[in-house]
Scaffold this motif. Structure first.
Motif, PDB file in Angstrom:
ATOM      1  N   TYR A 181      12.006  -7.430   0.254  1.00  0.00           N
ATOM      2  CA  TYR A 181      11.687  -8.859   0.213  1.00  0.00           C
ATOM      3  C   TYR A 181      10.824  -9.183  -1.005  1.00  0.00           C
ATOM      4  N   VAL A 182       9.866  -8.313  -1.317  1.00  0.00           N
ATOM      5  CA  VAL A 182       9.012  -8.536  -2.484  1.00  0.00           C
ATOM      6  C   VAL A 182       9.850  -8.520  -3.759  1.00  0.00           C
ATOM      7  N   ALA A 183      10.743  -7.552  -3.880  1.00  0.00           N
ATOM      8  CA  ALA A 183      11.620  -7.486  -5.055  1.00  0.00           C
ATOM      9  C   ALA A 183      12.481  -8.741  -5.144  1.00  0.00           C
ATOM     10  N   LYS A 184      12.916  -9.259  -4.006  1.00  0.00           N
ATOM     11  CA  LYS A 184      13.715 -10.489  -3.981  1.00  0.00           C
ATOM     12  C   LYS A 184      12.878 -11.667  -4.500  1.00  0.00           C
ATOM     13  N   LEU A 185      11.627 -11.752  -4.094  1.00  0.00           N
ATOM     14  CA  LEU A 185      10.750 -12.816  -4.587  1.00  0.00           C
ATOM     15  C   LEU A 185      10.579 -12.715  -6.102  1.00  0.00           C
ATOM     16  N   PHE A 186      10.337 -11.506  -6.597  1.00  0.00           N
ATOM     17  CA  PHE A 186      10.197 -11.315  -8.047  1.00  0.00           C
ATOM     18  C   PHE A 186      11.490 -11.652  -8.777  1.00  0.00           C
ATOM     19  N   ASP A 187      12.603 -11.242  -8.205  1.00  0.00           N
ATOM     20  CA  ASP A 187      13.907 -11.476  -8.828  1.00  0.00           C
ATOM     21  C   ASP A 187      14.189 -12.966  -9.000  1.00  0.00           C
ATOM     22  N   ARG A 188      13.714 -13.763  -8.086  1.00  0.00           N
ATOM     23  CA  ARG A 188      13.944 -15.206  -8.152  1.00  0.00           C
ATOM     24  C   ARG A 188      12.936 -15.934  -9.031  1.00  0.00           C
ATOM     25  N   GLY A 189      11.902 -15.242  -9.473  1.00  0.00           N
ATOM     26  CA  GLY A 189      10.975 -15.799 -10.445  1.00  0.00           C
ATOM     27  C   GLY A 189       9.746 -16.469  -9.860  1.00  0.00           C
ATOM     28  N   PRO A 190       8.766 -16.743 -10.736  1.00  0.00           N
ATOM     29  CA  PRO A 190       7.493 -17.328 -10.299  1.00  0.00           C
ATOM     30  C   PRO A 190       7.636 -18.696  -9.634  1.00  0.00           C
ATOM     31  N   ASP A 191       8.608 -19.497 -10.063  1.00  0.00           N
ATOM     32  CA  ASP A 191       8.789 -20.816  -9.440  1.00  0.00           C
ATOM     33  C   ASP A 191       9.157 -20.672  -7.967  1.00  0.00           C
ATOM     34  N   TYR A 192      10.034 -19.728  -7.673  1.00  0.00           N
ATOM     35  CA  TYR A 192      10.429 -19.494  -6.289  1.00  0.00           C
ATOM     36  C   TYR A 192       9.238 -18.963  -5.486  1.00  0.00           C
ATOM     37  N   ALA A 221      -2.072 -14.856   7.167  1.00  0.00           N
ATOM     38  CA  ALA A 221      -1.632 -13.586   6.561  1.00  0.00           C
ATOM     39  C   ALA A 221      -0.449 -13.824   5.635  1.00  0.00           C
ATOM     40  N   ASP A 222       0.478 -14.687   6.058  1.00  0.00           N
ATOM     41  CA  ASP A 222       1.627 -15.011   5.205  1.00  0.00           C
ATOM     42  C   ASP A 222       1.176 -15.679   3.907  1.00  0.00           C
ATOM     43  N   VAL A 223       0.181 -16.562   3.988  1.00  0.00           N
ATOM     44  CA  VAL A 223      -0.342 -17.224   2.786  1.00  0.00           C
ATOM     45  C   VAL A 223      -0.932 -16.191   1.826  1.00  0.00           C
ATOM     46  N   ILE A 224      -1.740 -15.299   2.354  1.00  0.00           N
ATOM     47  CA  ILE A 224      -2.374 -14.292   1.494  1.00  0.00           C
ATOM     48  C   ILE A 224      -1.318 -13.391   0.860  1.00  0.00           C
ATOM     49  N   PHE A 225      -0.330 -12.979   1.638  1.00  0.00           N
ATOM     50  CA  PHE A 225       0.758 -12.159   1.108  1.00  0.00           C
ATOM     51  C   PHE A 225       1.485 -12.884  -0.024  1.00  0.00           C
ATOM     52  N   VAL A 236       1.821 -12.140  -4.136  1.00  0.00           N
ATOM     53  CA  VAL A 236       3.092 -12.042  -4.867  1.00  0.00           C
ATOM     54  C   VAL A 236       3.103 -13.030  -6.033  1.00  0.00           C
ATOM     55  N   LEU A 237       2.700 -14.268  -5.779  1.00  0.00           N
ATOM     56  CA  LEU A 237       2.681 -15.282  -6.829  1.00  0.00           C
ATOM     57  C   LEU A 237       1.757 -14.874  -7.968  1.00  0.00           C
ATOM     58  N   LEU A 238       0.584 -14.386  -7.650  1.00  0.00           N
ATOM     59  CA  LEU A 238      -0.333 -13.922  -8.699  1.00  0.00           C
ATOM     60  C   LEU A 238       0.317 -12.815  -9.530  1.00  0.00           C
ATOM     61  N   ALA A 244       6.182 -19.560  -6.031  1.00  0.00           N
ATOM     62  CA  ALA A 244       5.265 -20.694  -5.834  1.00  0.00           C
ATOM     63  C   ALA A 244       5.746 -21.579  -4.685  1.00  0.00           C
ATOM     64  N   ARG A 245       7.039 -21.829  -4.619  1.00  0.00           N
ATOM     65  CA  ARG A 245       7.570 -22.642  -3.519  1.00  0.00           C
ATOM     66  C   ARG A 245       7.349 -21.952  -2.169  1.00  0.00           C
ATOM     67  N   LYS A 246       7.571 -20.637  -2.121  1.00  0.00           N
ATOM     68  CA  LYS A 246       7.342 -19.892  -0.873  1.00  0.00           C
ATOM     69  C   LYS A 246       5.861 -19.960  -0.492  1.00  0.00           C
ATOM     70  N   MET A 247       4.980 -19.871  -1.464  1.00  0.00           N
ATOM     71  CA  MET A 247       3.548 -19.980  -1.208  1.00  0.00           C
ATOM     72  C   MET A 247       3.239 -21.352  -0.606  1.00  0.00           C
ATOM     73  N   GLY A 248       3.837 -22.400  -1.160  1.00  0.00           N
ATOM     74  CA  GLY A 248       3.631 -23.746  -0.643  1.00  0.00           C
ATOM     75  C   GLY A 248       4.125 -23.899   0.790  1.00  0.00           C
ATOM     76  N   GLU A 249       5.295 -23.337   1.076  1.00  0.00           N
ATOM     77  CA  GLU A 249       5.834 -23.390   2.442  1.00  0.00           C
ATOM     78  C   GLU A 249       4.877 -22.727   3.423  1.00  0.00           C
ATOM     79  N   GLU A 250       4.362 -21.573   3.044  1.00  0.00           N
ATOM     80  CA  GLU A 250       3.451 -20.846   3.933  1.00  0.00           C
ATOM     81  C   GLU A 250       2.143 -21.613   4.112  1.00  0.00           C
ATOM     82  N   ALA A 251       1.673 -22.272   3.058  1.00  0.00           N
ATOM     83  CA  ALA A 251       0.443 -23.067   3.164  1.00  0.00           C
ATOM     84  C   ALA A 251       0.632 -24.203   4.165  1.00  0.00           C
TER      85      ALA A 251
END
Length: 120
Positions: free
Chosen positions: A38-49, A78-82, A86-88, A51-58
């Motif tokens: 899942y982490v590799a998938k987040l990286f593969d989709r780029g920082p914009d993606y 916990a999801d927000v921190i995770f 990843v975003l950082l 960031a959007r996932k971070m916003g959803e979790e927030a």
């Protein structure tokens, strides 16, 4: 106790160690197979993606804070921190950068610190 009420199993320095382990795991998954991580998938989709996932979790965290149980709030937090970690990392930053900023702010009034960031 670092924030809020203490939990029976939480030790004061456990959070830092946990964050360091989380950051190391996230870094180790950079460049990995997005079909296997899942982490590799987040990286593969780029920082914009990321960031959007971070916003959803927030948002989910706010909803849990307003209408959910303590367990739901903890899970969403916990999801927000995770996702923040990843975003950082996607921006070549780390939780250590955030900790350094928090250290810099320690002992400074929140009102004074916020005023120092505004250009008004």
């Amino acid at each position: 106790m670092i924030f809020g009420r203490a939990r029976a199993k939480a030790a004061p320095m456990t959070e830092l160690t946990t964050l360091e382990r989380l950051a190391a795991t996230i870094e180790s998954r950079k460049g990995g197979n997005p079909n296997e991580s899942y982490v590799a998938k987040l990286f593969d989709r780029g920082p914009d993606y990321a960031a959007r996932k971070m916003g959803e979790e927030a948002i989910e965290t706010v909803v849990a804070a307003l209408a959910g149980s303590d367990e739901e709030l903890v899970g969403e937090a916990a999801d927000v921190i995770f996702h923040l970690a990843v975003l950082l990392s996607a921006r070549d930053l780390s939780i250590h950068d955030v900790m350094a900023e928090l250290d810099r702010r320690e002992g400074v009034s929140g009102i004074v610190e916020k005023a120092s960031r505004t250009s008004e």
